[in-house]
Write an enzyme that holds these catalytic residues in place. Sequence first.
Site, short mmCIF file in Angstrom:
data_model
loop_
_atom_site.label_atom_id
_atom_site.label_comp_id
_atom_site.label_asym_id
_atom_site.label_seq_id
_atom_site.Cartn_x
_atom_site.Cartn_y
_atom_site.Cartn_z
CD1 TRP A 111 -2.55 1.97 1.51
CD2 TRP A 111 -3.27 0.37 0.12
NE1 TRP A 111 -3.78 2.35 1.02
CE2 TRP A 111 -4.25 1.40 0.16
CE3 TRP A 111 -3.51 -0.73 -0.70
CZ2 TRP A 111 -5.43 1.35 -0.58
CZ3 TRP A 111 -4.69 -0.79 -1.43
CH2 TRP A 111 -5.63 0.25 -1.37
CG ASP B 111 -1.27 11.82 -2.75
OD1 ASP B 111 -1.03 10.59 -2.78
OD2 ASP B 111 -2.05 12.35 -3.56
CD GLU C 255 -5.27 5.30 0.08
OE1 GLU C 255 -6.12 4.80 -0.66
OE2 GLU C 255 -5.01 4.88 1.22
CD GLU C 256 -3.46 8.19 -7.29
OE1 GLU C 256 -4.34 7.51 -7.80
OE2 GLU C 256 -3.24 9.38 -7.59
CD GLU D 49 -13.73 6.56 -4.49
OE1 GLU D 49 -13.58 5.96 -5.58
OE2 GLU D 49 -13.00 6.34 -3.51
C1 NOJ Z 1 -6.28 2.82 -4.25
C2 NOJ Z 1 -6.34 4.18 -3.63
O1 NOJ Z 1 -7.27 4.17 -2.63
C3 NOJ Z 1 -6.67 5.23 -4.67
O2 NOJ Z 1 -6.66 6.48 -4.10
C4 NOJ Z 1 -5.64 5.14 -5.75
O3 NOJ Z 1 -5.93 6.08 -6.72
C5 NOJ Z 1 -5.59 3.75 -6.32
N1 NOJ Z 1 -5.33 2.80 -5.28
C6 NOJ Z 1 -4.56 3.63 -7.43
O4 NOJ Z 1 -3.27 3.79 -6.89
C1 NOJ Z 2 -9.31 6.39 -1.98
C2 NOJ Z 2 -8.99 7.80 -1.66
O1 NOJ Z 2 -8.04 8.26 -2.58
C3 NOJ Z 2 -8.45 7.92 -0.25
O2 NOJ Z 2 -8.24 9.26 0.05
C4 NOJ Z 2 -9.42 7.33 0.72
O3 NOJ Z 2 -8.85 7.36 2.02
C5 NOJ Z 2 -9.74 5.89 0.37
N1 NOJ Z 2 -10.17 5.81 -1.00
C6 NOJ Z 2 -10.87 5.34 1.25
O4 NOJ Z 2 -12.03 6.09 1.09
#
Ligand code: NOJ
Ligand code: NOJ
Length: 644
Positions: free
Chosen positions: A156, A212, A215-216, A448
């Site tokens: 992750w 960030d 999560e990327e 979402e």
């Molecule tokens: C899952 C993350 O929650 C999401 O924010 C991200 O864009 C995707 N993985 C792709 O990395």
């Molecule tokens: C993906 C989003 O990018 C992230 O900010 C969020 O925490 C997770 N989904 C769970 O909602």
Amino acid sequence: MRGRGLSTLFGLILALLLPVVAFRPAQIPLSDASESDPLDVWLEAEIPYALDGVLNNIGSRGAKATGVYEGVVIASPSKNDPNYFYTWTRDAALTIKCLVDAFAVSNDPRLQQAIRDYIDVQVSLQTVSTPSGDLATGGLGEPKFEADLVAFTGEWGRPQRDGPALRAIAIIAYADWLIEQGHASVVDSFLWPVVRNDLSYVSEYWNTSTYDIWEEVHGSSFFTTAVQHRALVDGAALALQLNRSCPNCLSQAPQILCFLQSFWSPSDAFIHANTNLHHNNNPPRRSGKDSSAILASIHAFNPLAAAACDDPTSFQPCSARALASHKAITDSFRPLYPINQGIPAGHAVAVGRYPEDVYQGGQPWYLCTLAAAQQLYHAVAQWKRLGSLNITAVNLPFFRDIYPSAAAGVYTSPSQTFCQLVEAVETYADGFMRIVQKYSPANGALAEQFSRVTGTPLSAKDLTWSYVALLTASAARAHARGTEQSDTDMSLAGLDTPPSPPPSLPNICAPTSATGPYIPATKISWPKMPCLAPGEETIPVRFNVRVSTIVGEDILVVGSVAALGQWDVRQAVRLSADEYGVVPLWYGVVELRVGREMEYKFIKRRADEDAGDVVWENRLNRELRVEEECLGGMVVNAVWGESE
Ligand code: NOJ
Ligand code: NOJ
């Protein structure tokens, strides 16, 4: 399984519109004027729906959180494509902060219970050993956990250092409320140790790379830095109230604020969301326009400690730099999404995370569009409070879009220009709410994302954060319009106080750090919550039953007492399917007398058949004793045909 807790469709609408005397669902007479605006009409139904949406996703009482530990906030009940059946530190903390603010206005005991359960969970969660480390070695930056509180060990984007900061902000908000109620010693003994661990984490790691909030990307994040600063400022203020001190808060906060300035690009005239990126494992270059900067301006904003809008260090919602960024970010989605085609500048559009996004097709997000509204509502409230608004070279392009004759200058209340400018911003903000309204399904469910082409909902269903964003944006809207009135409202308290002096920045920004202490917190012993208001004899009982149905089928509840039809299926209570989704949920709320014991069953009936023609659950009668547990009612969670 029979749980305690949840009750009626009572919602935040009450919190927003009524001075609160006691917690009780009420019919709220809206004035004809507001009723005629479709947005007001929609929000009147959507706000309680969203509050249900949040509570449904919190274990163990939540109707869509079965098997989830008490106090754990799941991101969404969706278990595949995407699987969001986890608890993220960020999403959960933003949720609880929203509930704390709502609770301070409404006194709804369901909210307080969820807040307390959440804090109880954090006590143990902070000590879980994770791939990011354990309590003293960076574990607090772990972004998400399994719903049963076990560490998530898959690959992750970790760590995500906004989590501890957001959790501190949320718990401090509830601590402030407890102190106001005379429970400073509870805060001191039990909450401060939890908050202190998070403050320690922030002071130690604020200058260290993070993933960030999407999560990327790995580097420095404006959002993360902004909320870290707020956490230490709020933390220092709490310490003071408790006659303690937080030396690391005091030493690090000015440095964080100093660093925060570096995200603003004077030449680009917007906040760059991420800097110092580690490009080796990153996607292609980005523009830097990212709605996480809008989210930062709203979540780092503490109206109680707000400076004036022209404070040169501030990125608060009404600051020139935050408004310029609002324009740059929202404009980046105008040419991008087909559903935004033809919408002229100065009119609201659908907003996504960042223009280069490809996740789930890179669609607009409800929570980003709502954040665009919320920033503007906060700005409006601030201008009204200060009685003045300053147009500068930096925010002039923002104002020009919505008020073409705007010119640099200071405008004060009650001049006509001041009023018109503020009204133009309010109208613009409402536009973002109307986009969300337009692209929400009739039942009110918020996923979402929504399609950039057709506007239909996409990705995770019933996203907790989407509902939270709807609630916080609506609360900010009510506040900006002055329709929220209650002296228990923390976000309104201090309205008469002058803005705080701008903090002074260190002469030179330094990459400092301060370590510790990290000490596991202990199990919390909470002050008792008040129970039934005197004279109350019935409480709302919410029946949740999971049962897959096809169009044309209804689910009802029938039982031995009058309120449940006295076993006459023609008098049974029809349940609602408006929360039916990834979880096949039917629910209904019935007022039942405290102390009554009864038997009941769920039944199925085709809407086009005779009312007497029903299918009964194939099991023994269910039993219920109505007990007031001070939680604003009871909740029954059932699965069709299964034993409890
Ligand atoms: C899952 C993350 O929650 C999401 O924010 C991200 O864009 C995707 N993985 C792709 O990395
Ligand atoms: C993906 C989003 O990018 C992230 O900010 C969020 O925490 C997770 N989904 C769970 O909602």
